[in-house]
Motif scaffolding. Structure first.
Motif, mmCIF file in Angstrom:
data_model
loop_
_atom_site.group_PDB
_atom_site.id
_atom_site.type_symbol
_atom_site.label_atom_id
_atom_site.label_comp_id
_atom_site.label_asym_id
_atom_site.label_seq_id
_atom_site.Cartn_x
_atom_site.Cartn_y
_atom_site.Cartn_z
ATOM 1 N N ARG A 178 0.797 -1.218 0.000
ATOM 2 C CA ARG A 178 0.000 0.000 0.000
ATOM 3 C C ARG A 178 0.837 1.279 0.000
ATOM 4 N NH1 ARG A 178 -5.711 -1.183 1.637
ATOM 5 N NH2 ARG A 178 -5.806 1.067 1.484
ATOM 6 N N ARG A 179 2.084 1.165 -0.455
ATOM 7 C CA ARG A 179 2.916 2.362 -0.613
ATOM 8 C C ARG A 179 3.087 2.638 -2.098
ATOM 9 N NH1 ARG A 179 7.722 3.348 3.285
ATOM 10 N NH2 ARG A 179 7.328 5.388 2.391
ATOM 11 N N SER A 180 3.111 3.893 -2.427
ATOM 12 C CA SER A 180 3.281 4.313 -3.800
ATOM 13 C C SER A 180 4.752 4.179 -4.215
ATOM 14 C CB SER A 180 2.841 5.771 -3.932
ATOM 15 O OG SER A 180 3.084 6.229 -5.225
ATOM 16 N N LEU A 220 0.981 1.414 -7.078
ATOM 17 C CA LEU A 220 0.804 1.160 -5.648
ATOM 18 C C LEU A 220 1.244 -0.270 -5.359
ATOM 19 C CD1 LEU A 220 -0.335 2.475 -3.052
ATOM 20 C CD2 LEU A 220 -2.524 1.406 -3.601
ATOM 21 N N ARG A 227 1.600 -3.864 -3.658
ATOM 22 C CA ARG A 227 0.608 -4.748 -3.015
ATOM 23 C C ARG A 227 1.205 -5.427 -1.817
ATOM 24 N NH1 ARG A 227 -2.697 -7.773 -7.699
ATOM 25 N NH2 ARG A 227 -3.148 -5.957 -8.926
#
Length: 61
Positions: A33-35, A59, A61
């Protein structure tokens, strides 16, 4: 021609170069969940250069 690829997991505040071999960059995804942002830098033998930055490319996963 030289090619370098960098990756950022903080919106482009800091960049880390990753290995490039046979035209492919090898990188590990950050925490889920980090770009992820990507930057490619190219230079040819005549001195021409190109820097392409893609902020928030995907993004993780």
């Amino acid at each position: 021609m030289s090619v370098s690829v960098s990756v950022s997991a903080d919106g482009g505040a800091t960049w880390t170069r990753v290995p490039v071999a046979d035209g492919r960059a090898a990188l590990r995804n950050p925490t889920a969940r980090r770009s992820v942002s990507l930057r490619a830098e190219l230079a040819d033998t005549k001195g021409s250069t190109l820097t392409q930055t893609l902020t928030d490319a995907y993004l993780a996963r």
